[in-house]
Design a protein around this motif. Structure first.
Motif: not given
Length: 349
Positions: A195-199
């Motif tokens: 999720m953090w990398m997608r953001i």
């Protein structure tokens, strides 16, 4: 008559499963945040303890709402319900019912967002503590803010292969959260890293130095110590994160995926090395770790960790555990742990 508030608004989603004993202090850590307007949603995922009674008490405050599932949906569905269906404020936080926000953390994060419109997530320092009433004393480093481009932040994750957030310290711009979507059910252990990398793929990332952002409670019922304590669960899920992320973001430089593969292979080999240093060959599947490293990174046998493992195999575990031979000071300083602490906590799911 008082006009509409001009303060930043933050929605805080608190999933709860059998954490009634922690829930009051968790919610209080949100309601006491200065300088922001907060709204809290507690989602009771069919708890069997006193959670319904505690939620009824807490919802007397008009800033707090409560929901209870008729059937247990699990942590991923519960997270997404709050983040994607309920949250509407400027910024959103996902906070486990056994964790706490640090005083002033939301206002500090909001200031970074307000000054940097391209920032999609802000996080700060998290403090780990045991199941106790008193928070640990911490040394506060100098205050400051860092903002990375999303690509630079992703590259840093690839170089280590590790997550750097535990979750409660992360504040996300709600429009960005809803743009990238929710947590993935096929990544129950490392879905936060993905999720953090997608953001980061669609926005910049901010970091607030100085005072803590959140307190992460470590106790025997946390997900960290129950469902996801397996050695390979950590490695395999992190590898799955990078595989999936780069498959869905083919526009990113291919070297980043190679960096991530190498970092995870090193981590697997380092765990094997430490098994010799600690004479734990009966507990740690060294051969499987080596095969995993080779599968992830075809050049694994050229790594320093692989050479260190060969030396230990020649000496034997007893000799290694007595002499505590290390690969080298540069690896010791990296501080690789046996199990990543960046995992979701959820009891009995």
């Amino acid at each position: 008559m008082t006009g509409p508030s001009t303060r930043p608004a933050v929605d805080v989603v608190i999933p709860c499963y059998n954490y009634a004993r922690f829930l009051r202090s968790c919610v209080r850590s949100v309601l006491d945040q200065p300088g922001v307007d907060v709204r809290v949603l507690i989602i009771d995922d069919t708890s069997t303890d006193d959670t319904p009674e505690v939620v009824a008490e807490l919802t007397r405050d008009p800033r707090v709402e409560g929901r209870r599932h008729e059937v247990n949906k699990g942590h991923i569905a519960t997270y997404n319900e709050g983040l994607l269906e309920w949250a509407k404020a400027d910024y959103t936080v996902l906070l486990s019912a056994d964790d706490l926000l640090a005083p002033g953390s939301l206002a500090r994060a909001a200031a970074v967002f307000e000054a940097n419109p391209n920032v999609g997530m802000v996080y700060g320092r998290v403090v780990y503590y045991q199941d106790q009433d008193r928070l640990p004393k911490v040394v506060t480093p100098p205050a400051g803010t860092t903002v990375w481009s999303g690509v630079d932040w992703i590259e840093a994750r690839c170089r280590t292969g590790q997550n750097v957030l535990s979750s409660p310290e992360a504040v996300v711009r709600t429009s960005v959260q809803q743009r990238v979507g929710g947590y993935r059910a096929d990544l129950p252990h490392a879905g936060d890293l993905e999720m953090w990398m997608r953001i980061a793929a669609v926005s910049d990332i901010g970091y607030v130095r100085g005072k803590p952002a959140a307190y992460y409670r470590v106790h025997q019922q946390s997900m960290m110590r129950t469902r996801f304590s397996s050695l390979f669960a950590d490695l395999e899920q992190r590898q799955a994160v990078f595989d999936l992320f780069f498959r869905e973001h083919p526009d990113l430089p291919p070297r980043l995926k190679s960096l991530a593969n190498r970092a995870i292979a090193k981590d697997a080999l380092w765990r094997a090395v430490r098994a010799y240093d600690r004479d734990r060959l009966a507990d740690v599947p060294v051969d499987e770790l080596v095969e995993f490293a080779r599968r992830v990174d075809p050049g694994a046998e050229r790594l320093g960790e692989y050479r260190a493992l060969r030396r230990r195999r020649a000496l034997g575990p007893r000799a290694c555990s007595r002499t505590q031979l290390f690969v080298g000071s540069h690896l010791v300083k990296r501080g690789r742990g046996l199990v990543s602490k960046q995992v979701w906590k959820w009891r009995g799911q």
